[in-house]
Motif scaffolding. Sequence first.
Motif, PDB file in Angstrom:
ATOM      1  N   TYR A 151      -4.027  -5.170 -10.349  1.00 31.58           N
ATOM      2  CA  TYR A 151      -4.727  -5.586  -9.135  1.00 31.58           C
ATOM      3  C   TYR A 151      -5.162  -7.035  -9.259  1.00 31.58           C
ATOM      4  CZ  TYR A 151      -5.233  -0.576  -8.096  1.00 31.58           C
ATOM      5  OH  TYR A 151      -4.990   0.744  -7.830  1.00 31.58           O
ATOM      6  N   VAL A 152      -5.315  -7.693  -8.118  1.00 36.21           N
ATOM      7  CA  VAL A 152      -5.933  -9.016  -8.047  1.00 36.21           C
ATOM      8  C   VAL A 152      -7.204  -8.861  -7.213  1.00 36.21           C
ATOM      9  CG1 VAL A 152      -5.723 -11.396  -7.253  1.00 36.21           C
ATOM     10  CG2 VAL A 152      -3.732 -10.213  -8.182  1.00 36.21           C
ATOM     11  N   TRP A 153      -8.313  -9.268  -7.800  1.00 37.45           N
ATOM     12  CA  TRP A 153      -9.616  -9.111  -7.137  1.00 37.45           C
ATOM     13  C   TRP A 153     -10.203 -10.499  -6.899  1.00 37.45           C
ATOM     14  CZ3 TRP A 153     -14.354  -6.219  -9.707  1.00 37.45           C
ATOM     15  CH2 TRP A 153     -15.358  -6.025  -8.738  1.00 37.45           C
ATOM     16  N   TYR A 154     -10.293 -10.860  -5.641  1.00 34.83           N
ATOM     17  CA  TYR A 154     -10.980 -12.086  -5.259  1.00 34.83           C
ATOM     18  C   TYR A 154     -12.472 -11.789  -5.150  1.00 34.83           C
ATOM     19  CZ  TYR A 154      -6.724 -14.655  -3.931  1.00 34.83           C
ATOM     20  OH  TYR A 154      -5.526 -15.322  -3.931  1.00 34.83           O
ATOM     21  N   ILE A 155     -13.236 -12.293  -6.088  1.00 36.43           N
ATOM     22  CA  ILE A 155     -14.677 -12.071  -6.052  1.00 36.43           C
ATOM     23  C   ILE A 155     -15.385 -13.245  -6.718  1.00 36.43           C
ATOM     24  CG2 ILE A 155     -14.580 -10.652  -8.176  1.00 36.43           C
ATOM     25  CD1 ILE A 155     -17.044  -9.105  -6.871  1.00 36.43           C
ATOM     26  N   ASN A 156     -16.436 -13.716  -6.072  1.00 38.05           N
ATOM     27  CA  ASN A 156     -17.207 -14.838  -6.612  1.00 38.05           C
ATOM     28  C   ASN A 156     -18.678 -14.458  -6.607  1.00 38.05           C
ATOM     29  OD1 ASN A 156     -18.732 -17.363  -6.787  1.00 38.05           O
ATOM     30  ND2 ASN A 156     -16.760 -18.374  -6.559  1.00 38.05           N
ATOM     31  N   LEU A 157     -19.264 -14.394  -7.802  1.00 41.91           N
ATOM     32  CA  LEU A 157     -20.674 -14.044  -7.950  1.00 41.91           C
ATOM     33  C   LEU A 157     -21.476 -15.232  -8.467  1.00 41.91           C
ATOM     34  CD1 LEU A 157     -20.271 -10.480  -9.526  1.00 41.91           C
ATOM     35  CD2 LEU A 157     -20.695 -11.065  -7.133  1.00 41.91           C
ATOM     36  N   LEU A 158     -21.000 -16.443  -8.128  1.00 40.42           N
ATOM     37  CA  LEU A 158     -21.669 -17.674  -8.562  1.00 40.42           C
ATOM     38  C   LEU A 158     -22.272 -18.430  -7.388  1.00 40.42           C
ATOM     39  CD1 LEU A 158     -18.987 -18.956 -11.106  1.00 40.42           C
ATOM     40  CD2 LEU A 158     -21.056 -17.642 -11.605  1.00 40.42           C
ATOM     41  N   ASP A 159     -22.427 -17.769  -6.254  1.00 39.52           N
ATOM     42  CA  ASP A 159     -22.969 -18.394  -5.039  1.00 39.52           C
ATOM     43  C   ASP A 159     -22.130 -19.583  -4.592  1.00 39.52           C
ATOM     44  OD1 ASP A 159     -25.151 -16.619  -4.978  1.00 39.52           O
ATOM     45  OD2 ASP A 159     -26.262 -17.860  -6.399  1.00 39.52           O
ATOM     46  N   GLU A 160     -20.805 -19.517  -4.827  1.00 41.53           N
ATOM     47  CA  GLU A 160     -19.903 -20.586  -4.405  1.00 41.53           C
ATOM     48  C   GLU A 160     -19.119 -20.190  -3.163  1.00 41.53           C
ATOM     49  OE1 GLU A 160     -18.929 -22.397  -8.853  1.00 41.53           O
ATOM     50  OE2 GLU A 160     -17.508 -21.049  -7.886  1.00 41.53           O
ATOM     51  N   ASP A 161     -18.583 -18.983  -3.147  1.00 37.76           N
ATOM     52  CA  ASP A 161     -17.812 -18.459  -2.022  1.00 37.76           C
ATOM     53  C   ASP A 161     -18.159 -16.991  -1.844  1.00 37.76           C
ATOM     54  OD1 ASP A 161     -15.872 -20.636  -1.183  1.00 37.76           O
ATOM     55  OD2 ASP A 161     -15.406 -20.515  -3.325  1.00 37.76           O
ATOM     56  N   SER A 162     -18.108 -16.560  -0.598  1.00 34.40           N
ATOM     57  CA  SER A 162     -18.369 -15.152  -0.319  1.00 34.40           C
ATOM     58  C   SER A 162     -17.037 -14.411  -0.332  1.00 34.40           C
ATOM     59  CB  SER A 162     -19.046 -15.002   1.047  1.00 34.40           C
ATOM     60  OG  SER A 162     -19.303 -13.645   1.330  1.00 34.40           O
ATOM     61  N   LEU A 163     -16.649 -13.944  -1.515  1.00 37.07           N
ATOM     62  CA  LEU A 163     -15.359 -13.289  -1.695  1.00 37.07           C
ATOM     63  C   LEU A 163     -15.527 -11.895  -2.252  1.00 37.07           C
ATOM     64  CD1 LEU A 163     -13.289 -16.164  -3.407  1.00 37.07           C
ATOM     65  CD2 LEU A 163     -13.209 -15.487  -1.016  1.00 37.07           C
ATOM     66  N   ASN A 164     -14.767 -10.966  -1.711  1.00 38.60           N
ATOM     67  CA  ASN A 164     -14.733  -9.616  -2.273  1.00 38.60           C
ATOM     68  C   ASN A 164     -13.553  -8.864  -1.658  1.00 38.60           C
ATOM     69  OD1 ASN A 164     -15.182  -7.177  -3.473  1.00 38.60           O
ATOM     70  ND2 ASN A 164     -17.312  -6.985  -2.835  1.00 38.60           N
ATOM     71  N   THR A 165     -12.354  -9.229  -2.089  1.00 42.99           N
ATOM     72  CA  THR A 165     -11.118  -8.643  -1.569  1.00 42.99           C
ATOM     73  C   THR A 165     -10.218  -8.250  -2.726  1.00 42.99           C
ATOM     74  OG1 THR A 165     -11.244 -10.068   0.383  1.00 42.99           O
ATOM     75  CG2 THR A 165      -9.139  -9.006  -0.053  1.00 42.99           C
ATOM     76  N   VAL A 166      -9.672  -7.046  -2.676  1.00 42.73           N
ATOM     77  CA  VAL A 166      -8.795  -6.549  -3.735  1.00 42.73           C
ATOM     78  C   VAL A 166      -7.404  -6.286  -3.174  1.00 42.73           C
ATOM     79  CG1 VAL A 166      -8.429  -4.764  -5.475  1.00 42.73           C
ATOM     80  CG2 VAL A 166     -10.746  -5.427  -4.864  1.00 42.73           C
ATOM     81  N   PHE A 167      -6.390  -6.718  -3.916  1.00 46.64           N
ATOM     82  CA  PHE A 167      -5.003  -6.412  -3.578  1.00 46.64           C
ATOM     83  C   PHE A 167      -4.342  -5.696  -4.744  1.00 46.64           C
ATOM     84  CE2 PHE A 167      -5.880 -10.443  -1.324  1.00 46.64           C
ATOM     85  CZ  PHE A 167      -5.571 -10.069  -0.018  1.00 46.64           C
ATOM     86  N   SER A 168      -3.608  -4.656  -4.445  1.00 43.70           N
ATOM     87  CA  SER A 168      -2.723  -4.065  -5.437  1.00 43.70           C
ATOM     88  C   SER A 168      -1.529  -4.996  -5.604  1.00 43.70           C
ATOM     89  CB  SER A 168      -2.254  -2.685  -4.969  1.00 43.70           C
ATOM     90  OG  SER A 168      -1.076  -2.307  -5.645  1.00 43.70           O
ATOM     91  N   ILE A 169      -1.153  -5.280  -6.838  1.00 46.08           N
ATOM     92  CA  ILE A 169      -0.003  -6.153  -7.057  1.00 46.08           C
ATOM     93  C   ILE A 169       1.279  -5.494  -6.555  1.00 46.08           C
ATOM     94  CG2 ILE A 169       1.405  -7.283  -8.847  1.00 46.08           C
ATOM     95  CD1 ILE A 169      -1.227  -7.891 -10.324  1.00 46.08           C
ATOM     96  N   GLU A 170       1.350  -4.177  -6.589  1.00 41.90           N
ATOM     97  CA  GLU A 170       2.512  -3.489  -6.011  1.00 41.90           C
ATOM     98  C   GLU A 170       2.594  -3.752  -4.518  1.00 41.90           C
ATOM     99  OE1 GLU A 170       5.073  -1.827  -7.430  1.00 41.90           O
ATOM    100  OE2 GLU A 170       4.210  -2.589  -9.305  1.00 41.90           O
ATOM    101  N   ASP A 171       1.440  -3.779  -3.832  1.00 41.49           N
ATOM    102  CA  ASP A 171       1.427  -4.101  -2.400  1.00 41.49           C
ATOM    103  C   ASP A 171       1.876  -5.537  -2.167  1.00 41.49           C
ATOM    104  OD1 ASP A 171       0.545  -1.590  -1.703  1.00 41.49           O
ATOM    105  OD2 ASP A 171      -1.563  -2.163  -1.502  1.00 41.49           O
ATOM    106  N   ILE A 172       1.443  -6.450  -3.030  1.00 39.51           N
ATOM    107  CA  ILE A 172       1.845  -7.852  -2.904  1.00 39.51           C
ATOM    108  C   ILE A 172       3.357  -7.982  -3.078  1.00 39.51           C
ATOM    109  CG2 ILE A 172       1.659 -10.161  -3.901  1.00 39.51           C
ATOM    110  CD1 ILE A 172      -1.215  -9.484  -4.707  1.00 39.51           C
ATOM    111  N   LYS A 173       3.896  -7.282  -4.061  1.00 43.21           N
ATOM    112  CA  LYS A 173       5.337  -7.352  -4.315  1.00 43.21           C
ATOM    113  C   LYS A 173       6.141  -6.836  -3.123  1.00 43.21           C
ATOM    114  CE  LYS A 173       6.448  -5.617  -8.353  1.00 43.21           C
ATOM    115  NZ  LYS A 173       6.322  -4.736  -9.553  1.00 43.21           N
ATOM    116  N   ARG A 174       5.675  -5.746  -2.523  1.00 46.02           N
ATOM    117  CA  ARG A 174       6.374  -5.237  -1.339  1.00 46.02           C
ATOM    118  C   ARG A 174       6.283  -6.241  -0.193  1.00 46.02           C
ATOM    119  NH1 ARG A 174       4.580  -0.116  -3.315  1.00 46.02           N
ATOM    120  NH2 ARG A 174       2.523  -0.390  -2.366  1.00 46.02           N
TER     121      ARG A 174
END
Length: 281
Positions: A207-230
Amino acid sequence: MSNSRNRATGWQHAKLSGHANETNVENLFKDTHFCELFSKRLGIKKIVSAKVGGLCETNVTSVLGDKTKSKTDLKLTLEDGNVVNISIKKSNDGQVFLIGVERFIAGYELQFKESIPDHIQDLLYLYFYGNPKTQTLLNDSTVTRNQKASWIKYQRKHNRLTWVSLFNMNKNSAEALLDWLKNNIEKITDFCFSRGLAKNPSDWAQYVWYINLLDEDSLNTVFSIEDIKRAVVGNKNTVSPSSRCGGSTTHLPFGFVQWHQAKMQFHLSLNKLSDIVMSKF
């Protein structure tokens, strides 16, 4: 301060802030309720522990016989004993893979147990770096025709050909390279996101998880790499030369690839991924 020092300072900051972010992510899993929600989010078994590599991350065995960085930043151990590997990204856009052409070719062939045709290898070296014919070709007016002086200067400086030069050199060859990138975009994506040069599947990210807990960006999105490949296979026709500097970069379904310090630098884009992946997350 020199540009090289500015660049080095920037990379050092990115490295330290990235590890700080990973530590904060690891701490999330100390909360039982968060673990339950995240398990449901990914559709996996109950999470019993979470561990990031951090600053003390050890390199793993490479398919090339040496050591390499794992694409996995976070390992989740589940109640059934299985482990889920996650790559963490703290910015919308950024590097996903930086690799020399020789190691890209050797690693790709070993990971996927197939050969890259010799003429495609030659073109990869021409486009990125390392083909001994490059400077001679740049002295050929046929290759450099209809190009801005700044484009030619750029290519000579970096010892590479851009797409305009490749097409001027041989249209069929340039189209063959584009076709190879399109037809192998699933494996290229797997290489960049999941495997890298790591030999053992236990080190590959799932999986690739976009998440930032440093008060820089409001990110919290997860992608399955299998989904990305498709998704990249369905969008392979977006692989195309950019208009920048006569085609110094190449658009990819998940971002782009460019020359960087005589290597292949693959970039990913959260916006592009969000557009192409019908994510359930």
